[in-house]
Design an enzyme around this catalytic site. Sequence first.
Site, PDB file in Angstrom:
ATOM      1  N   THR A  36      -3.442   7.778  12.343  1.00 58.69           N
ATOM      2  CA  THR A  36      -3.443   6.722  11.124  1.00 58.69           C
ATOM      3  C   THR A  36      -3.191   5.348  11.867  1.00 58.69           C
ATOM      4  O   THR A  36      -3.277   4.276  11.392  1.00 58.69           O
ATOM      5  CB  THR A  36      -2.098   6.883  10.384  1.00 58.69           C
ATOM      6  OG1 THR A  36      -0.706   7.078  11.012  1.00 58.69           O
ATOM      7  CG2 THR A  36      -2.151   8.228   9.273  1.00 58.69           C
ATOM      8  N   TYR A 142       7.678  15.603   3.212  1.00 57.57           N
ATOM      9  CA  TYR A 142       7.807  14.208   4.107  1.00 57.57           C
ATOM     10  C   TYR A 142       9.189  14.208   4.516  1.00 57.57           C
ATOM     11  O   TYR A 142       9.615  14.012   5.439  1.00 57.57           O
ATOM     12  CB  TYR A 142       7.042  13.203   3.490  1.00 57.57           C
ATOM     13  CG  TYR A 142       7.589  11.723   4.197  1.00 57.57           C
ATOM     14  CD1 TYR A 142       6.739  11.541   5.512  1.00 57.57           C
ATOM     15  CD2 TYR A 142       8.395  10.555   3.961  1.00 57.57           C
ATOM     16  CE1 TYR A 142       6.961  10.233   6.136  1.00 57.57           C
ATOM     17  CE2 TYR A 142       8.681   9.542   4.547  1.00 57.57           C
ATOM     18  CZ  TYR A 142       8.078   9.528   5.842  1.00 57.57           C
ATOM     19  OH  TYR A 142       8.064   8.363   6.381  1.00 57.57           O
ATOM     20  N   ARG A 271       3.876   9.374 -10.147  1.00 58.95           N
ATOM     21  CA  ARG A 271       3.434  10.059  -8.835  1.00 58.95           C
ATOM     22  C   ARG A 271       4.306  11.010  -8.618  1.00 58.95           C
ATOM     23  O   ARG A 271       5.672  11.075  -8.772  1.00 58.95           O
ATOM     24  CB  ARG A 271       3.277   8.875  -7.745  1.00 58.95           C
ATOM     25  CG  ARG A 271       2.280   9.189  -6.678  1.00 58.95           C
ATOM     26  CD  ARG A 271       2.077   8.261  -5.673  1.00 58.95           C
ATOM     27  NE  ARG A 271       3.535   8.213  -5.134  1.00 58.95           N
ATOM     28  CZ  ARG A 271       3.758   7.184  -3.937  1.00 58.95           C
ATOM     29  NH1 ARG A 271       2.726   6.318  -3.602  1.00 58.95           N
ATOM     30  NH2 ARG A 271       4.663   7.084  -3.345  1.00 58.95           N
TER      31      ARG A 271
HETATM   32  C1  UD1 Z   1       8.604   6.374   0.595  1.00 59.09           C
HETATM   33  C2  UD1 Z   1       9.999   6.725   1.201  1.00 59.09           C
HETATM   34  C3  UD1 Z   1      10.047   5.855   2.447  1.00 59.09           C
HETATM   35  C4  UD1 Z   1       8.994   6.364   3.608  1.00 59.09           C
HETATM   36  C5  UD1 Z   1       7.824   6.017   2.807  1.00 59.09           C
HETATM   37  C6  UD1 Z   1       6.690   6.263   3.836  1.00 59.09           C
HETATM   38  C7  UD1 Z   1      11.425   6.911  -0.621  1.00 59.09           C
HETATM   39  C8  UD1 Z   1      12.524   6.291  -1.546  1.00 59.09           C
HETATM   40  N1  UD1 Z   1      10.968   5.990   0.301  1.00 59.09           N
HETATM   41  O1  UD1 Z   1       8.553   5.351  -0.044  1.00 59.09           O
HETATM   42  O2  UD1 Z   1      11.221   6.141   3.099  1.00 59.09           O
HETATM   43  O3  UD1 Z   1       9.195   5.599   4.428  1.00 59.09           O
HETATM   44  O4  UD1 Z   1       7.653   6.846   1.618  1.00 59.09           O
HETATM   45  O5  UD1 Z   1       5.404   6.107   3.195  1.00 59.09           O
HETATM   46  O6  UD1 Z   1      11.323   8.097  -0.717  1.00 59.09           O
HETATM   47  N2  UD1 Z   1       2.949   2.764  -6.050  1.00 59.09           N
HETATM   48  C9  UD1 Z   1       2.315   2.422  -7.146  1.00 59.09           C
HETATM   49  N3  UD1 Z   1       0.940   1.891  -6.800  1.00 59.09           N
HETATM   50  C10 UD1 Z   1       0.531   1.997  -5.655  1.00 59.09           C
HETATM   51  C11 UD1 Z   1       1.217   2.634  -4.663  1.00 59.09           C
HETATM   52  C12 UD1 Z   1       2.433   3.251  -5.145  1.00 59.09           C
HETATM   53  O7  UD1 Z   1       2.862   2.209  -8.412  1.00 59.09           O
HETATM   54  O8  UD1 Z   1      -0.756   1.828  -5.476  1.00 59.09           O
HETATM   55  C13 UD1 Z   1       4.475   3.177  -6.526  1.00 59.09           C
HETATM   56  C14 UD1 Z   1       4.762   4.403  -6.091  1.00 59.09           C
HETATM   57  O9  UD1 Z   1       4.386   5.365  -7.109  1.00 59.09           O
HETATM   58  C15 UD1 Z   1       6.240   4.378  -5.664  1.00 59.09           C
HETATM   59  C16 UD1 Z   1       6.325   2.835  -5.294  1.00 59.09           C
HETATM   60  O10 UD1 Z   1       5.153   2.189  -5.555  1.00 59.09           O
HETATM   61  O11 UD1 Z   1       7.088   4.233  -7.009  1.00 59.09           O
HETATM   62  C17 UD1 Z   1       6.608   2.776  -3.824  1.00 59.09           C
HETATM   63  O12 UD1 Z   1       5.604   3.700  -3.153  1.00 59.09           O
HETATM   64  P1  UD1 Z   1       5.380   3.765  -1.516  1.00 59.09           P
HETATM   65  O13 UD1 Z   1       4.958   2.174  -1.270  1.00 59.09           O
HETATM   66  O14 UD1 Z   1       4.405   4.710  -1.267  1.00 59.09           O
HETATM   67  O15 UD1 Z   1       6.695   4.263  -1.035  1.00 59.09           O
HETATM   68  P2  UD1 Z   1       7.848   5.205  -1.357  1.00 59.09           P
HETATM   69  O16 UD1 Z   1       7.028   6.491  -1.860  1.00 59.09           O
HETATM   70  O17 UD1 Z   1       9.091   4.642  -2.170  1.00 59.09           O
END
Ligand code: UD1
Length: 312
Positions: A36, A142, A271
């Site tokens: 990555t 994860y 998600r």
């Molecule tokens: C998670 C972990 C974090 C980790 C990261 C690695 C938690 C709280 N956090 O972050 O510690 O380092 O993964 O990747 O578990 N979303 C949208 N639209 C998009 C993409 C994402 O709405 O296009 C939303 C997701 O559904 C989520 C939020 O944005 O609710 C954050 O998503 P993301 O940035 O992937 O991080 P986490 O899953 O919170």
Amino acid sequence: MAKYLVTGAAGFIGRSIAAALLARGESVRGVDHFLTGKRENLVGLEAMEFVEGDLTDPVVCAHVCSGVEIVFHEAALASVPRSVADPIATNRNCVDATLNLLVAAREAGVRRVVYAGSSSVYGETPTLPKHEEMLPAPITPYAVAKLAGEHYLAAFSRVYGMENVTLRYFNVFGPHQDPASHYSGVLAIFCRKMLAGEQPTIHGDGAQSRDFTYIDNVVAANLLAAAAPGEKVAGRFMNVATGSAISLNQTFDLLCGLTNYKGKPAYGEPRSGDIKHSLADIRLAKELLGYAPQVDFAEGLRRTVEWYRNAQ
Ligand code: UD1
């Protein structure tokens, strides 16, 4: 001979730590196998000794640890949804790689490993803010993998006397974060799309909130964790965040102002494996490291949008 090793040096967080070390005039070795990580992230890091290699190979681990005093272990297969799609790959690149690295580090006489932990280990327990005395309750592969790594670090501190430290990062964002994969962090995706005039998708209702942490704060915490007295930090884990959270809907509104995007977001299905709210208690990192966030969310977001604007 390098004093510091940064794993995942071609990734977003690894390259940022390496850049800060080089700016201080330190000797740095980096390793990455570009699963990555991106070659373009190495631009500007020419003073770093770079090794292309996979940490799931013990020979690579032995090679990169030789002569090193402190390791920043940032290599991982990040992303919750990626781990839901392929838990074995996440386990291999997070758990197997971390254990191989620790074994090699111990054999090479590495004094301390500073590890990229994750807020995901707290799971969806409703208690906010998340503090380190809470029992971990991972709900995704994860989070399980990241938690296994921190337990290995603590065990290696305990049984072999290494001074390992885990920093549990909360949603790190900033320049160099890959915006191009659907496994990317939400802010990277939104910045890229909205600057290009494309509609971003919010999964769920957008009320979910995160303690989004600007990269410079994470780099600063790593440098503090490397320098802190062993008797204070060895075998410990602590949150690294800002201590305040914002919802995705509010973030979208801020980004509209910064990117000049005029449209509305699309709303999609929530998600799988998502948690609703995430907010950190950062008092332990303050007490043990003297950590305090230097860049708040609004300023971090402004700098990040500027960076993506110039990178387009
Ligand atoms: C998670 C972990 C974090 C980790 C990261 C690695 C938690 C709280 N956090 O972050 O510690 O380092 O993964 O990747 O578990 N979303 C949208 N639209 C998009 C993409 C994402 O709405 O296009 C939303 C997701 O559904 C989520 C939020 O944005 O609710 C954050 O998503 P993301 O940035 O992937 O991080 P986490 O899953 O919170």
